[in-house]
Design a protein around this motif. Sequence first.
Motif, short mmCIF file in Angstrom:
data_model
loop_
_atom_site.label_atom_id
_atom_site.label_comp_id
_atom_site.label_asym_id
_atom_site.label_seq_id
_atom_site.Cartn_x
_atom_site.Cartn_y
_atom_site.Cartn_z
N ARG A 150 -5.29 -15.23 2.18
CA ARG A 150 -4.35 -14.06 2.21
C ARG A 150 -5.00 -13.10 1.47
NH1 ARG A 150 0.49 -14.61 4.52
NH2 ARG A 150 1.33 -12.78 3.66
N PRO A 151 -4.73 -11.94 1.64
CA PRO A 151 -5.06 -10.73 0.53
C PRO A 151 -4.42 -10.97 -0.80
CG PRO A 151 -3.81 -9.80 2.32
CD PRO A 151 -4.02 -11.22 2.75
N VAL A 152 -5.22 -11.02 -1.88
CA VAL A 152 -4.33 -10.77 -3.24
C VAL A 152 -3.96 -9.63 -3.75
CG1 VAL A 152 -5.00 -13.21 -3.83
CG2 VAL A 152 -6.56 -11.31 -4.31
N VAL A 153 -4.69 -8.68 -3.41
CA VAL A 153 -4.22 -7.30 -3.80
C VAL A 153 -4.33 -6.28 -2.71
CG1 VAL A 153 -4.66 -7.69 -6.17
CG2 VAL A 153 -6.52 -6.64 -4.90
N GLY A 154 -3.84 -5.25 -2.48
CA GLY A 154 -3.90 -4.35 -1.37
C GLY A 154 -3.76 -2.89 -2.21
N VAL A 155 -4.50 -1.94 -1.63
CA VAL A 155 -4.23 -0.37 -1.98
C VAL A 155 -4.39 0.23 -0.74
CG1 VAL A 155 -5.46 1.61 -3.15
CG2 VAL A 155 -4.81 -0.60 -4.39
N ILE A 156 -3.35 1.22 -0.56
CA ILE A 156 -3.40 2.14 0.58
C ILE A 156 -3.48 3.47 -0.34
CG2 ILE A 156 -1.81 3.39 2.40
CD1 ILE A 156 -0.28 0.73 2.78
N ARG A 157 -4.23 4.53 0.09
CA ARG A 157 -4.35 5.76 -0.59
C ARG A 157 -4.61 7.07 0.22
NH1 ARG A 157 -4.94 8.82 -4.98
NH2 ARG A 157 -6.56 10.24 -5.40
N GLN A 158 -3.84 7.94 0.15
CA GLN A 158 -3.96 9.12 0.75
C GLN A 158 -4.46 10.46 -0.13
OE1 GLN A 158 -3.84 12.13 1.84
NE2 GLN A 158 -4.21 11.93 4.03
N PRO A 159 -5.76 10.59 -0.09
CA PRO A 159 -6.39 11.48 -1.07
C PRO A 159 -5.80 12.80 -1.02
CG PRO A 159 -7.85 10.87 0.56
CD PRO A 159 -6.68 9.86 0.78
N VAL A 160 -5.79 13.24 0.14
CA VAL A 160 -5.25 14.66 0.30
C VAL A 160 -3.84 15.19 -0.68
CG1 VAL A 160 -4.67 16.70 1.69
CG2 VAL A 160 -6.31 14.99 2.47
N LEU A 161 -2.91 13.93 -0.32
CA LEU A 161 -1.64 14.02 -1.18
C LEU A 161 -1.81 13.42 -2.49
CD1 LEU A 161 0.54 13.04 1.90
CD2 LEU A 161 0.13 15.32 1.06
N ASP A 162 -2.90 12.74 -2.93
CA ASP A 162 -3.05 12.08 -4.13
C ASP A 162 -2.02 11.08 -4.49
OD1 ASP A 162 -4.26 11.55 -6.64
OD2 ASP A 162 -2.83 12.99 -7.72
N GLU A 163 -1.88 10.36 -3.37
CA GLU A 163 -0.74 9.34 -3.26
C GLU A 163 -1.52 7.92 -3.23
OE1 GLU A 163 3.20 10.73 -1.26
OE2 GLU A 163 1.60 10.10 0.13
N THR A 164 -1.09 6.72 -4.05
CA THR A 164 -1.62 5.65 -4.06
C THR A 164 -0.48 4.68 -4.12
OG1 THR A 164 -3.70 6.25 -5.22
CG2 THR A 164 -3.25 3.93 -4.99
N PHE A 165 -0.44 3.77 -2.99
CA PHE A 165 0.50 2.61 -2.93
C PHE A 165 -0.46 1.16 -3.20
CE2 PHE A 165 1.25 6.10 -0.14
CZ PHE A 165 2.80 6.38 -0.50
N ALA A 166 -0.11 0.74 -4.41
CA ALA A 166 -1.02 -0.56 -4.95
C ALA A 166 0.09 -1.66 -4.98
CB ALA A 166 -1.74 -0.10 -6.10
N GLY A 167 -0.35 -2.81 -4.47
CA GLY A 167 0.51 -3.93 -4.58
C GLY A 167 -0.41 -5.33 -4.65
N ASP A 168 0.27 -6.35 -5.51
CA ASP A 168 -0.31 -7.59 -5.47
C ASP A 168 0.68 -8.62 -4.89
OD1 ASP A 168 1.86 -7.60 -7.51
OD2 ASP A 168 0.67 -8.03 -9.11
N GLY A 169 1.51 -8.31 -4.14
CA GLY A 169 2.37 -9.34 -3.46
C GLY A 169 3.83 -9.48 -4.21
#
Length: 275
Positions: free
Chosen positions: A126-145
């Motif tokens: 399974r993935p242990v960490v994950g990041v979604i980033r929308q750079p135009v909006l400077d938004e980052t969603f960072a999770g570790d479960g």
Amino acid sequence: MAASIQFASPVAVDAQARAEYLEFAYRLAELAGEAILPRFRRPIAVDNKKTGADYDPVTQADRAAERAMRDEIRNHYPAHGILGEEFGFESGDGLTWVLDPIDGTRGFVMGLLHWGTLVALFDGQRPVVGVIRQPVLDETFAGDGARTIYTRGREERALATRPCPDLGEALAGTTAPEMFRAGRQAAGFERIRRRARGMRYGTDCYLYAMLAMGLADLVIEANLKPYDVQALIPVVEGAGGIITDWDGGNPAMGGEVLATGDARLHERVLAELRD
């Protein structure tokens, strides 16, 4: 693609290492954004990776962003493997960085905002960490479960999904209805579409971020690749959501994926798909 990739046996990742890897994943996503933003809403060549009437676009922005992330990984974790949408799979010591430089290239080339960079670290199961980033909006969603953190500029806060036990009240979405092939997939999607309160299209990875933020309730998709979904799993789960395949199993290798913010809703949708 997933069937031809031979990942190593699962590797244990302790809490300290997980925090280090999440910070690094955030840095990779930032580097990708630096390569992408100068090319956004600018004249750019678009190649089609498919043939005939199929359309799967790729641009210089996709390739430059993935190269930047791969170079950074090789500099810091040369023993780790890499799986990226544009440049394929390199085996490693059991930990694999899974990259989608622009998830939602169709939207990107049209100047829309429903796209993002996806970065995950896969432990072989399974993935242990994950990041979604929308750079135009400077938004980052960072999770570790265990938790998911949203950042935009100086704003930083933990995210939580919202309660929604009933499918008839659920705000749902998917990237495109044509991703559901005939038979079980098409019938299952149509059943959910008709029962949900609303169904939104063209969202790609961004709707999973909105689910983690508590603004959406359900995402249903099919025929995904590992790099389409792995970064989403720790983000959804860290905010309290559920993400599985359509049978309730591990979605890490892609295929048919269901994500909900409420476990009760998840069970009801799985029951609908079984029927």
